[in-house]
Design a protein around this motif. Structure first.
Motif, PDB file in Angstrom:
ATOM      1  N   ALA A 144       0.831  -1.205   0.000  1.00 52.86           N
ATOM      2  CA  ALA A 144       0.000   0.000   0.000  1.00 52.86           C
ATOM      3  C   ALA A 144       0.865   1.254   0.000  1.00 52.86           C
ATOM      4  O   ALA A 144       0.595   2.205  -0.752  1.00 52.86           O
ATOM      5  CB  ALA A 144      -0.926  -0.011   1.213  1.00 52.86           C
TER       6      ALA A 144
ATOM      7  N   SER B  88       2.481   1.734  -3.436  1.00 54.09           N
ATOM      8  CA  SER B  88       1.521   2.229  -4.432  1.00 54.09           C
ATOM      9  C   SER B  88       1.188   3.693  -4.192  1.00 54.09           C
ATOM     10  O   SER B  88       1.062   4.472  -5.148  1.00 54.09           O
ATOM     11  CB  SER B  88       0.241   1.388  -4.383  1.00 54.09           C
ATOM     12  OG  SER B  88       0.511   0.034  -4.674  1.00 54.09           O
TER      13      SER B  88
ATOM     14  N   ILE C  83       2.274   5.816  -7.536  1.00 55.36           N
ATOM     15  CA  ILE C  83       1.206   6.303  -8.414  1.00 55.36           C
ATOM     16  C   ILE C  83       1.248   7.824  -8.583  1.00 55.36           C
ATOM     17  O   ILE C  83       1.264   8.322  -9.713  1.00 55.36           O
ATOM     18  CB  ILE C  83      -0.160   5.817  -7.911  1.00 55.36           C
ATOM     19  CG1 ILE C  83      -0.271   4.300  -8.098  1.00 55.36           C
ATOM     20  CG2 ILE C  83      -1.295   6.519  -8.627  1.00 55.36           C
ATOM     21  CD1 ILE C  83      -1.513   3.694  -7.491  1.00 55.36           C
TER      22      ILE C  83
ATOM     23  N   LEU D  79      -3.815   1.446 -13.062  1.00 57.44           N
ATOM     24  CA  LEU D  79      -4.827   0.417 -12.806  1.00 57.44           C
ATOM     25  C   LEU D  79      -4.205  -0.976 -12.777  1.00 57.44           C
ATOM     26  O   LEU D  79      -4.605  -1.832 -11.979  1.00 57.44           O
ATOM     27  CB  LEU D  79      -5.917   0.484 -13.871  1.00 57.44           C
ATOM     28  CG  LEU D  79      -6.831   1.709 -13.828  1.00 57.44           C
ATOM     29  CD1 LEU D  79      -7.829   1.681 -14.973  1.00 57.44           C
ATOM     30  CD2 LEU D  79      -7.560   1.799 -12.495  1.00 57.44           C
TER      31      LEU D  79
ATOM     32  N   LEU E 126      -2.675  -1.423  -9.415  1.00 60.43           N
ATOM     33  CA  LEU E 126      -3.697  -1.642  -8.387  1.00 60.43           C
ATOM     34  C   LEU E 126      -4.270  -3.059  -8.457  1.00 60.43           C
ATOM     35  O   LEU E 126      -4.534  -3.679  -7.430  1.00 60.43           O
ATOM     36  CB  LEU E 126      -4.810  -0.612  -8.537  1.00 60.43           C
ATOM     37  CG  LEU E 126      -4.424   0.841  -8.251  1.00 60.43           C
ATOM     38  CD1 LEU E 126      -5.602   1.764  -8.500  1.00 60.43           C
ATOM     39  CD2 LEU E 126      -3.910   0.996  -6.827  1.00 60.43           C
TER      40      LEU E 126
ATOM     41  N   GLN F 183      -1.677  -5.330  -6.968  1.00 57.57           N
ATOM     42  CA  GLN F 183      -1.674  -5.206  -5.519  1.00 57.57           C
ATOM     43  C   GLN F 183      -2.858  -5.935  -4.905  1.00 57.57           C
ATOM     44  O   GLN F 183      -2.742  -6.598  -3.871  1.00 57.57           O
ATOM     45  CB  GLN F 183      -1.706  -3.730  -5.129  1.00 57.57           C
ATOM     46  CG  GLN F 183      -1.786  -3.499  -3.621  1.00 57.57           C
ATOM     47  CD  GLN F 183      -1.973  -2.037  -3.283  1.00 57.57           C
ATOM     48  OE1 GLN F 183      -1.758  -1.159  -4.119  1.00 57.57           O
ATOM     49  NE2 GLN F 183      -2.378  -1.763  -2.066  1.00 57.57           N
ATOM     50  N   ASN F 184      -4.017  -5.845  -5.546  1.00 59.79           N
ATOM     51  CA  ASN F 184      -5.204  -6.518  -5.028  1.00 59.79           C
ATOM     52  C   ASN F 184      -5.035  -8.033  -5.059  1.00 59.79           C
ATOM     53  O   ASN F 184      -5.451  -8.740  -4.134  1.00 59.79           O
ATOM     54  CB  ASN F 184      -6.417  -6.095  -5.850  1.00 59.79           C
ATOM     55  CG  ASN F 184      -7.709  -6.679  -5.302  1.00 59.79           C
ATOM     56  OD1 ASN F 184      -7.987  -6.563  -4.117  1.00 59.79           O
ATOM     57  ND2 ASN F 184      -8.493  -7.300  -6.164  1.00 59.79           N
TER      58      ASN F 184
END
Length: 299
Positions: free
Chosen positions: A227, A230, A234, A283, A286, A289-290
């Motif tokens: 987290a 990112s 980003i 994106l 993300l 990461q998810n």
């Protein structure tokens, strides 16, 4: 009873409506507009792009889409260099923030509870000041006659002023200083939830503190690390203010390219294509990461 049953059956949908409207108005609609412009052609007009839907002189309805803007992105060395430089600088800045921010978060977590809130407040204190003013302050610190060079010259560590301004080093300093709290806070939040009895059990089994950190603390703090990475990578990817004020003219980044194409060259279609590709990169990060943070399926 009917109203209560209606609320019970539609309550979840009502809760989702507000954030869905917010995302639809302030994200989806602007995104679709930028996507539309990226598929248009550059023209000398107001606005400076061709319409996707138009009527011909015969009254027929036409739809014209051009992918030349995206083709130019991968054929022009300028845009390729901007993507590579922005990705490199954002990645290195995020790694530096992790190397500095993780020990800070770990140290705050290991202090007594009475000291944690004041220390966290000190971490978040710079956000009480304007971002632009904080970046401007670094100009007075890093330039040839700034505080840093004057202090080093007075102490005799250097014979001539260090050239830091208008270099990538100044960009790294500005980004790390500005986004360091975005690493400290999520990492601390993850470490605070960790069960400390696991470390006690590891010590009872003979594990050294460093080994217990590598095998217990570090893996359990991985969601906070991702987290924090990112949250730095980003915004740094499209950063404009810090490279413009602290970096040199040779430092080519996506934020500067977008500014030049939109406002100097009025090349809205190619600038929109750059923005779409950058958004897809974000994106993708993300989504990755998810997937990494997703808990494993229960047996």
């Amino acid at each position: 009873m009917k109203s209560r049953d209606w609320l019970r059956s539609h309550g979840r949908a009502l809760v989702i409506v507000v954030p869905a409207l917010w995302l639809g108005i302030f994200f989806l609609m602007p995104f679709l507009n930028v996507l539309k412009i990226s598929l248009a052609e550059q023209v000398i007009a107001q606005p400076p792009y061709s319409p996707l839907f138009y009527f011909s002189e015969s009254g027929d309805w036409h739809f014209k889409v051009s992918l030349d803007n995206y083709r130019d992105l991968f054929n022009d060395d300028l845009y390729i260099a901007a993507f590579l430089n922005s990705t490199r600088i954002a990645f290195i800045s995020a790694v530096i923030c992790l190397l500095i921010g993780y020990p800070m978060a770990y140290g705050i977590m290991r202090t007594t509870p009475s000291w944690r809130n004041p220390l966290l407040m000190l971490v978040a204190l710079p956000f009480w000041t304007s971002f632009l003013l904080r970046v401007y302050a670094w100009i007075g610190i890093l330039n040839n006659t700034g505080i840093l060079n004057n202090a080093l010259l007075a102490c005799g560590f250097i014979d001539r002023p260090l050239v830091i301004m208008k270099t990538e080093v100044a960009i790294y300093i500005g980004i790390v200083y500005s986004y360091l709290p975005f690493v400290v806070l999520p990492v601390y939040s993850t470490l605070e939830k960790m069960d400390t009895t696991l470390l006690e059990a590891a010590a009872d089994l003979g594990a050294r503190p460093f080994a217990a950190f590598l095998k217990i603390t570090l893996p359990l703090s991985w969601p906070g690390i991702l987290a924090g990475f990112s949250l730095v990578f980003i915004p740094a990817l499209g950063e404009f203010v810090i490279p413009d004020l602290l970096g040199g003219s040779d430092t080519l980044m996506l934020g500067h390219v977008l500014w030049d194409e939109f406002f100097a060259n009025r090349a809205w279609p190619i600038a929109s294509a750059v923005a779409i590709v950058m958004l897809l990169m974000v994106l993708g990060l993300l989504v990755l990461q998810n997937k990494v943070n997703r808990p494993p399926p229960q047996a």
